[in-house]
Design an enzyme around this catalytic site. Structure first.
Site, PDB file in Angstrom:
ATOM      1  N   ASN A 117      28.142 -13.379  53.770  1.00 12.02           N
ATOM      2  CA  ASN A 117      27.144 -14.221  54.441  1.00 12.02           C
ATOM      3  C   ASN A 117      25.792 -13.523  54.584  1.00 12.02           C
ATOM      4  OD1 ASN A 117      29.329 -15.867  54.589  1.00 12.02           O
ATOM      5  ND2 ASN A 117      29.553 -15.811  56.821  1.00 12.02           N
ATOM      6  N   HIS A 163     -12.394 -44.683  45.264  1.00  8.94           N
ATOM      7  CA  HIS A 163     -11.646 -45.879  44.842  1.00  8.94           C
ATOM      8  C   HIS A 163     -11.620 -46.018  43.315  1.00  8.94           C
ATOM      9  CE1 HIS A 163     -12.155 -47.142  49.079  1.00  8.94           C
ATOM     10  NE2 HIS A 163     -13.374 -46.667  48.913  1.00  8.94           N
ATOM     11  N   SER A 284       2.140 -40.258  18.126  1.00  7.84           N
ATOM     12  CA  SER A 284       3.102 -41.334  18.263  1.00  7.84           C
ATOM     13  C   SER A 284       3.784 -41.548  16.924  1.00  7.84           C
ATOM     14  CB  SER A 284       2.383 -42.603  18.693  1.00  7.84           C
ATOM     15  OG  SER A 284       3.152 -43.735  18.325  1.00  7.84           O
ATOM     16  N   LYS A 290      -2.782 -42.318  17.704  1.00 13.60           N
ATOM     17  CA  LYS A 290      -2.577 -41.796  19.055  1.00 13.60           C
ATOM     18  C   LYS A 290      -2.556 -40.283  19.153  1.00 13.60           C
ATOM     19  CE  LYS A 290      -0.884 -43.662  22.248  1.00 13.60           C
ATOM     20  NZ  LYS A 290      -0.370 -44.667  23.140  1.00 13.60           N
ATOM     21  N   ASN A 292      -1.414 -38.104  22.480  1.00 13.09           N
ATOM     22  CA  ASN A 292      -0.941 -38.293  23.849  1.00 13.09           C
ATOM     23  C   ASN A 292      -0.966 -37.009  24.668  1.00 13.09           C
ATOM     24  OD1 ASN A 292      -0.369 -40.989  23.281  1.00 13.09           O
ATOM     25  ND2 ASN A 292       1.672 -40.465  22.502  1.00 13.09           N
ATOM     26  N   GLU A 297       1.132 -35.215  31.526  1.00 11.10           N
ATOM     27  CA  GLU A 297       2.074 -36.266  31.962  1.00 11.10           C
ATOM     28  C   GLU A 297       3.369 -35.657  32.481  1.00 11.10           C
ATOM     29  OE1 GLU A 297       2.174 -40.057  29.420  1.00 11.10           O
ATOM     30  OE2 GLU A 297       1.118 -38.627  28.162  1.00 11.10           O
ATOM     31  N   TYR A 324      26.918 -19.544  59.391  1.00  8.46           N
ATOM     32  CA  TYR A 324      27.005 -19.818  57.961  1.00  8.46           C
ATOM     33  C   TYR A 324      27.992 -20.939  57.667  1.00  8.46           C
ATOM     34  CZ  TYR A 324      27.908 -19.461  53.018  1.00  8.46           C
ATOM     35  OH  TYR A 324      28.044 -19.770  51.691  1.00  8.46           O
ATOM     36  N   LYS A 332      20.797 -22.818  46.192  1.00  9.12           N
ATOM     37  CA  LYS A 332      20.291 -22.032  45.073  1.00  9.12           C
ATOM     38  C   LYS A 332      19.730 -22.845  43.917  1.00  9.12           C
ATOM     39  CE  LYS A 332      23.343 -18.556  46.521  1.00  9.12           C
ATOM     40  NZ  LYS A 332      23.739 -19.529  47.556  1.00  9.12           N
TER      41      LYS A 332
HETATM   42  N1  ARG Z   1      28.548 -18.024  47.227  1.00  8.70           N
HETATM   43  C1  ARG Z   1      28.289 -18.071  48.616  1.00  8.70           C
HETATM   44  C2  ARG Z   1      26.900 -18.703  48.864  1.00  8.70           C
HETATM   45  O1  ARG Z   1      26.198 -18.845  47.953  1.00  8.70           O
HETATM   46  C3  ARG Z   1      28.320 -16.701  49.190  1.00  8.70           C
HETATM   47  C4  ARG Z   1      28.685 -16.653  50.635  1.00  8.70           C
HETATM   48  C5  ARG Z   1      30.072 -17.093  50.825  1.00  8.70           C
HETATM   49  N2  ARG Z   1      30.524 -16.855  52.137  1.00  8.70           N
HETATM   50  C6  ARG Z   1      31.682 -17.366  52.589  1.00  8.70           C
HETATM   51  N3  ARG Z   1      32.035 -17.084  53.790  1.00  8.70           N
HETATM   52  N4  ARG Z   1      32.402 -18.155  51.850  1.00  8.70           N
HETATM   53  O2  ARG Z   1      26.542 -19.043  49.957  1.00  8.70           O
END
Ligand code: ARG
Length: 465
Positions: A117, A163, A284, A290, A292, A297, A324, A332
């Site tokens: 954690n 505008h 295109s 064209k 583009n 975009e 946690y 992530k």
């Molecule tokens: N892979 C977990 C995360 O990204 C790591 C921490 C996991 N901790 C646990 N008590 N399961 O958060």
């Protein structure tokens, strides 16, 4: 007692009577994305091991074994030889497992006084810090590209819009400098976020701290953190830094999306103000004529994706009880994608800006056609004593008249102009030119080319500071 635990593959298997199902294994594993944190995980582990030794928890032989093992692991990862395994769930357990294979018991001792954690929270902060540093440099490059283009065009007249209707003439350099200012704030926001991210969670262990005599300040120093997270529960559950960073990134993308929208409009043959170098455009498959503006975009489109990541992270954290929870593993992918999208966007943008060519005549013509100097005529009358509302009315009638004659205000004769106000004299013709209009807005923040040049000078100085 007989050991009924399913396998030693899981670091926590001792507590369980049956192995986790394959479905669950795949569902809960994060190794396919969090292996990206490997270098930071190793960095954190080495600092942790140094500290364990310094306070007398880890013998010097174990510390040397851990260092050697980590060195080899790093090489295996860099050369693509490392055998990542879903059985070991995540980056932390994969590395620990390999370490133990390589150095035996010393590897098993590394996790003393630590939990995944506080480990994962440390890894992300280290990763984010290095991403922010790279992104800050990229913002700076883009700012320089904008400054270079603005410098060539401090005198270039274009219509300023409100505008999306022609409002008043402005300098194209001035318009570009507006984006410089946005990026300046963006860069400040990232540095500000970096300050709060740059604190050490390690030592919080699972949530409550640890009974070992650890030295958190030593680890913080070794990893270049400005200090430690002050509360162990907060240390393992805080993802504010992820949200702040993504909010900052969403705003940068939003700014670039606005600029992209303008580039797209300006490049349209209906405007014809600019051209974007061929290497940033596509053709295109059906319409041969064209060209583009795919890059701007896509920047506009990818802004939606980053804004989405911000909402994902806010929603991820909302209602999570302390401390946690496994939910946090979901931080992530949005975070990685935000950093990658922003990185790629900033890179391509700086190059694209450097490859823009400007059609000054088209810009000038558009400003000339839109009665952009009408406000200047009203201001002129006010300076001669007419109340602003009356001046506004007189000029509105003059514009209607000029429109009916299909000409600009500056193309009316003095006699024609005097029909709308007897206060108008021969000096009006300086006021009604585009340059006259621009030059009259000569104060800090105004569009007069002299001021634009000063703004560019200040900006260059601020970048070199
Ligand atoms: N892979 C977990 C995360 O990204 C790591 C921490 C996991 N901790 C646990 N008590 N399961 O958060």
């Amino acid at each position: 007692m007989q050991d009924k635990s399913p396998s030693a593959a899981q670091a926590w298997s001792g507590r369980f009577n049956e192995p986790v199902s394959d479905l669950v294994k795949r569902y809960t594993a994060s190794i396919h994305f969090d292996r990206r944190l490997a270098e930071f995980d190793i960095q954190g582990s080495l600092a942790h091991a140094d500290m364990l030794h310094a306070v007398g928890i880890l013998k010097i032989d174990d510390l040397s074994s851990i260092r050697k093992g980590m060195q080899q692991i790093q090489e295996e990862i860099r050369s693509g030889q490392f055998g990542w395994s879903i059985d070991a769930e995540d980056v932390h357990l994969n590395i620990e497992k390999r370490l133990t294979e390589l150095v035996g018991d010393a590897g098993k001792r590394l996790h003393t006084a630590r939990s995944r954690n506080d480990q994962v929270a440390t890894d992300i902060r280290l990763w984010l810090r290095s991403e922010i540093d790279a992104l800050s440099a990229l913002i700076r490059n883009l700012q320089i590209a904008l400054l270079d283009l603005a410098e060539q065009h401090s005198d270039t007249v274009m219509p300023g819009f409100t505008h999306l209707q022609v409002a008043q003439p402005i300098s194209f350099g001035h318009h570009l400098m507006a984006y410089f200012e946005m990026l300046k704030r963006d860069s400040e926001r990232l540095s500000d976020c970096r300050k709060r991210a740059n604190r050490l969670p390690l030592g919080a262990a699972a949530l409550a701290g640890t009974s070992y005599p650890i030295d958190r300040e030593m680890v913080a120093r070794e990893l270049g953190f400005d200090g430690v997270c002050e509360n162990s529960l907060d240390a393992v559950s805080d993802r504010d830094f992820a949200i702040e960073f993504t909010a900052g990134a969403a705003l940068i993308m939003t700014h670039l999306s606005r600029l992209s929208e303008e580039l797209i409009l300006w490049m349209s043959p209906c405007f014809g103000f600019i051209d974007i170098a061929d290497r940033f455009c596509t053709g295109s498959s059906i319409m041969p004529q064209k060209k583009n503006p795919d890059v701007p975009e896509l920047v506009r489109g990818k802004t939606g994706r980053v804004n989405g990541h911000l909402v994902a992270l806010l929603t991820l954290m909302k209602s999570q009880p302390l401390a946690y929870n496994k939910d946090n593993q979901e931080d992530k992918e949005p975070l990685f994608d935000t950093a990658d999208t922003l990185n790629a966007t900033l890179r391509i943008y700086a190059e694209m800006i450097s490859g823009i060519t400007v059609n000054k005549d088209a810009m000038r013509q558009a400003a000339f056609q839109g009665y952009a100097t009408a406000t200047d005529l009203a201001d002129y009358l006010v300076k001669k004593g007419l109340p602003f509302r009356d001046a506004h009315e007189a000029v509105a009638r003059a514009v209607r008249y000029a429109e009916s004659r299909k000409c600009d205000l500056s193309e009316l004769t003095l006699a024609q102009l005097c029909e709308f106000s007897p206060l108008i004299a021969n000096d009006i013709f300086d006021v009604l030119t585009l340059e006259g209009s621009l030059n009259s807005r000569n104060h800090t923040g105004g569009t007069a080319p002299e001021q634009v040049r000063k703004a560019i000078q200040r900006a260059r100085k601020s970048l070199s500071a």
